[in-house]
Design an enzyme around this catalytic site. Structure first.
Site, PDB file in Angstrom:
ATOM      1  N   ASP A   1      35.144  36.524  32.874  1.00 58.84           N
ATOM      2  CA  ASP A   1      35.448  35.445  31.903  1.00 58.84           C
ATOM      3  C   ASP A   1      36.806  34.866  32.649  1.00 58.84           C
ATOM      4  O   ASP A   1      37.530  35.322  33.081  1.00 58.84           O
ATOM      5  CB  ASP A   1      35.715  35.639  30.557  1.00 58.84           C
TER       6      ASP A   1
ATOM      7  N   GLU B   1      32.770  33.942  36.521  1.00 64.90           N
ATOM      8  CA  GLU B   1      32.764  32.701  35.833  1.00 64.90           C
ATOM      9  C   GLU B   1      34.202  31.953  36.452  1.00 64.90           C
ATOM     10  O   GLU B   1      35.223  31.916  35.909  1.00 64.90           O
ATOM     11  CB  GLU B   1      32.973  32.780  34.354  1.00 64.90           C
TER      12      GLU B   1
END
Length: 933
Positions: free
Chosen positions: A589, A651
């Site tokens: 993330d 990401e």
């Protein structure tokens, strides 16, 4: 005391290079060796060179057997292997072999090996079959790397040399060349590697594929080095029947060919093009087009393969399955179209997508995608290569997938019960959004404990059962890792608050004094991605207003300070914790946000904060700092030390594509979501530009492109694509906003998905998109839970609309999501028509369009193919990937199918006249179509 890292930093090399240079190993150039020795002298570095980098003391020794005449890539293989083995405490000893007989007499008798040798690595060393019994008598674990020798019981790692030869030759054929010479290593030379034979076979197969036969007069064998390439090329020129292009079975021969041509006054590539294989260190300086091989990855895999037996873990029964790694095209200046081809003007033009303009009108598309053009894209291997290069991975948002206990929140047992759906759908792996203990300030992306399961999702035993259940069905499992920030409920943050401004515990996070005379103003002007300031002031233990902490997202998500060694060590331990439990990788993330600019300078955002500056201007001080790459190189080494091809997925909202590609260099992550593709306009020019630009950037670093259209953070593409073309992606749509046309959105979404699944590389699907789910655009505002809604002052609806629990059964409570009516977000009544049981087995349903597309993608090996643009009308995208032709109609009018083409699959029905309607993608088997060179 001076550390080896200090010497490496001063010399501008890796610590592994310092270690090799101090030991006098032949894989270090003399220039580099002198630079390292000078740096060591300046720093008075006196650590033992033989074991200076061994972690925790020396554990053992690995003998590395390399040929005396060393192929270029051996150094890269050994360096990467050494990096992994040194961390485990193993020293490397190099043995140089002068030939097969030398190997037999010098190396392969146990008496000639030091007693302390614990394993053997055979690198690029072809041995005769008579040696196999002798090498087996060593009774040591071992591995072969591109050696051309199969040792019983030893794993082998190599590249697909046959595919590499095909790729290089097809590159020349795609440019219009028909008289292509082949210069290759002489098989009679005992130093010649069997790879040269395979590469030459690939050259021959590529010609056969175009109905051509190799001409004996255009084939020359010689030594597999630069001198051999020079001599072979001089022989070709002396024969008088000059080719228009030369395929060389290795880069060293290719560079020798370039030198010979230039000496003879032959212009490269205007008169003769040259392509090689390997991506030699000097290939760039020569401007040499080449097919690259992942040398470092071979070394890391070989080292990781040895660590299991060295640690006492037994190998599986039977012969190990060979690991065959991919190769990819790296086009440079040494190849171009010929002036003439067989006496006729060349119809194909070379169009380097490295120079594709960011924008173009549709009228430019046919010229840019001209007949027979081969874009400079990565050539993918067959499925024997790493799974992640071509996998389709399905994202599960646990809260909204399946609820087993009726509390209205999805959970791990619910996922286990629905795994067969994913097998039936035809995906390769699943990615689970966070299920860790959390206050749920941001739906689990605020983690309080990285080594457990939140009770709302189940128990740790459920996670283990899920991994086992997926594995038994042939599915791999990735889990979410949230390293940019923790929850404010994490024990570390509690200790930081209690410690006060001078406590070391605060150094784990980004705390700063405020600005102004009393520190009442935030330390800088940064804004949270969710809206509002990115800083919150704390109350100190004595009750007074105190420092400020950074949270680029919610106040409950304080950013970690990745300059601190204990932060880095903690996350390495977290990686190992889940790898040991059997996960296949991690989706990372906010991968572009871990490192901040040291001065925390003010930033006036000109774009949405998470996306960065785009292709122009300076990078924001909170995003995409170069320091993140050191972190991911460390993590890659951890994953490479485990068997089974574990992966990292970034990401990273980063542009341009070249910046994103830095995250997937061979020693960093494996995949990075292509958000530029997700956000591209629904038009032929925009799609052409983003596809070609993305493939070029990924190919330059040897990585696959990772395509994605929807996830838990963006509007579902069945709704987003219904917006007027060119509309910026909104952050949510609410009940009082203009409502997109669901019919138009679904038609475009199905076309977009079939286009995406036809592209080479990996692809991600978001749960429910296989059902055609739209965004829940009429979700009541009082039900919203995304912190964006509150922090933006109710200006942005946020992401709840794409997170609504998905429908399984039209007539069941909560549409089959759970055993009762409970659902943590209300489901719309239209969910019934999208339910799985209404679509399974129904021809033309969105679910069956997905199932068929995934099956054909696998059967036709589209994920391991290449893109070749074909001539097409305005507003139409048309290309070839292997045996498949793909056509997407973005225009206002239906278009005719190419002459003789057979329809294989379509995102929607053809019109009554058999034409492709607007917003439809079709997959075709070719007929007699113009545009094929």
């Amino acid at each position: 005391m001076t550390r080896i890292e200090d010497v490496a930093r001063l010399a501008g090399v890796s610590t592994a290079t310092v270690s090799r240079a101090l030991r006098g190993l032949p894989t270090v150039s003399e220039t580099t060796r002198r630079r390292v020795l000078l740096a060591a002298e300046q720093l008075d570095y006196s650590a033992s060179p033989s074991a200076s980098r061994l972690a925790g003391g020396k554990t053992g020794t690995v003998a590395v057997i390399v040929p005396r005449i060393t192929p270029w890539f051996v150094g890269a293989v050994v360096e990467a292997a050494e990096e992994v083995l040194h961390r485990a405490g193993y020293e490397l000893l190099l043995y140089n072999i002068g030939g097969r007989e030398h190997a037999r007499h010098r190396l392969l008798h146990r008496a000639n090996l030091p007693k302390r040798v614990d394993a053997v690595m055979l690198v690029a060393t072809p041995l005769g079959t008579d040696d196999l019994a002798t090498i087996a008598s060593l009774a040591l674990p071992g591995v072969t790397v591109s050696s051309g020798t199969v040792v019983p019981g030893w794993p082998s790692i190599r590249i697909d040399d046959l595919a590499a030869g095909r790729t290089a030759t097809e590159h020349l054929l795609g440019l219009g060349h028909r008289r292509i010479a082949c210069i290759s290593g002489d098989p009679a030379d005992e130093y010649a590697h069997p790879a040269h034979l395979e590469r030459r076979r690939g050259y021959q197969e590529a010609l056969h594929g175009r109905g051509m036969l190799p001409e004996p007069r255009l084939s020359v064998e010689n030594r597999a080095d630069a001198e051999g390439g020079r001599l072979a090329t001089e022989e070709l020129l002396a024969r008088g029947d000059r080719p228009t292009a030369i395929f060389a079975s290795c880069d060293e021969m290719a560079m020798g060919a370039v030198n010979a041509l230039r000496t003879a006054g032959v212009r490269v590539p205007q008169e003769i093009s040259v392509v090689g294989i390997d991506n030699h260190d000097l290939a760039g300086a020569f401007g040499l087009s080449t097919v690259a091989q992942p040398a470092a990855e071979q070394g890391r895999l070989a080292a990781g393969t040895l660590l299991g037996p060295l640690a006492g873990r037994s190998r599986t029964d039977g012969e190990p399955t060979p690991v065959i790694l991919p190769t990819w095209l790296v086009p440079r200046d040494s190849t171009g179209p010929p002036g003439k081809t067989e006496g006729q003007p060349v119809r194909a033009r070379r169009e380097s997508i490295l120079n594709t303009p960011d924008t173009m009108s549709e009228s430019h598309l046919p010229a840019t995608a001209s007949t027979g053009t081969e874009p400079d894209v990565a050539r993918r291997p067959d499925p024997a290569g790493p799974w992640w290069r071509h996998a389709v991975i399905y994202q599960i948002y646990p809260r909204s997938f399946a609820d087993s206990d009726g509390d209205g929140i999805g959970d791990l047992p619910g996922i286990i019960a629905r795994l067969d759906h994913l097998v039936e759908l035809g995906v390769d792996a699943v990615w689970l959004s966070p299920f860790y203990p959390s206050p749920q300030a941001d739906a689990g992306y605020d983690v309080a404990d990285y080594r457990d399961v939140d009770p709302i999702f189940g128990r740790l035993a459920d996670a283990d059962q899920l991994l086992a259940a997926a594995r038994s069905r042939g599915l791999r499992v990735l889990v979410d890792l949230v390293p940019n920030h923790t929850s404010s409920a994490h024990p570390w943050f509690g200790a930081a608050l209690a410690a006060g401004p001078d406590g070391q515990e605060r150094a784990r996070y980004v705390f700063r004094d405020g600005r102004g005379p009393d520190g009442a103003e935030p330390p800088n002007d940064w804004q949270s991605v969710f809206g509002g300031p990115a800083w919150t002031r704390v109350t100190e233990p004595d009750g007074r207003p105190g420092q400020w902490y950074l949270h680029l997202f919610d106040t409950g998500q304080p950013d970690l300070n990745w300059d601190r060694p204990e932060v880095r060590a903690e996350f390495v331990d977290i990686l190992r914790y889940w790898l040991d439990r059997g996960v296949d990788g991690f989706r990372v993330d906010v991968a572009h946000g871990l490192v901040k600019q040291a001065d925390l300078a003010d930033w006036r955002p000109q774009d949405e904060p998470v996306s960065g500056p785009g292709t122009e201007g300076p990078r924001p001080p909170m995003w995409d700092q170069d320091g993140v790459h050191e972190i991911y190189r460390d993590w890659r080494r951890v994953l490479d030390s485990y068997p089974g091809e574990r992966i990292l997925v970034a990401e990273a909202w980063v542009q341009p594509a070249e910046r994103l590609a830095a995250y997937v260099r061979p020693d960093e992550m494996h995949q990075a979501f292509n958000f530029e593709y997700l956000e591209a306009s629904w038009s032929a020019p925009a799609q052409y530009a983003v596809i070609t630009r993305s493939l070029a950037a990924s190919a330059a670093v040897g990585a696959p492109t990772t395509w994605v259209l929807s996830n838990h953070d963006v509007l579902r593409h069945a709704t987003r694509l219904a917006l007027p073309v060119g509309t910026p992606r909104p952050r949510g749509i609410g009940v009082d906003d203009p409502q997109p046309d669901p019919v138009l959105g679904l038609r475009r979404a199905r076309a977009a998905t079939l286009l995406m699944l036809s592209l080479p590389g990996s692809a991600y699907l978001y749960q429910g998109e296989e059902l055609g789910l739209p965004e829940h655009t009429t979700l009541p505002d009082e039900s919203r839970q995304d912190p964006t809604w509150a922090r933006s002052g109710h200006a942005e609806r946020g992401r709840d609309g794409c997170r609504v629990p998905i429908p399984w059964e039209a007539d069941a409570p909560s549409y089959g999501f759970g055993p009762g009516d409970a659902s943590w977000l209300p489901q719309p009544t239209l969910w019934a028509e999208y339910a799985l049981d209404r679509q399974r087995g129904v021809p033309g349903s969105t679910y069956e369009v997905y199932r068929t597309g995934l099956r054909l993608r696998r059967e036709l090996r589209l994920g391991t193919g290449s893109v070749y643009w074909l001539e097409s009308p305005d507003g139409v995208l048309y290309f070839r990937n292997g045996a498949l032709r793909v056509l997407t109609n973005f225009g206002a009018d239906p278009v005719e199918l190419p002459a003789g083409a057979e329809l294989v699959h379509a995102s929607g029905p053809l019109d009554p006249d058999g034409r492709v309607p607007t917003d439809v993608t079709v997959w075709l088997r070719p007929g007699d179509e113009p545009g094929e060179a």
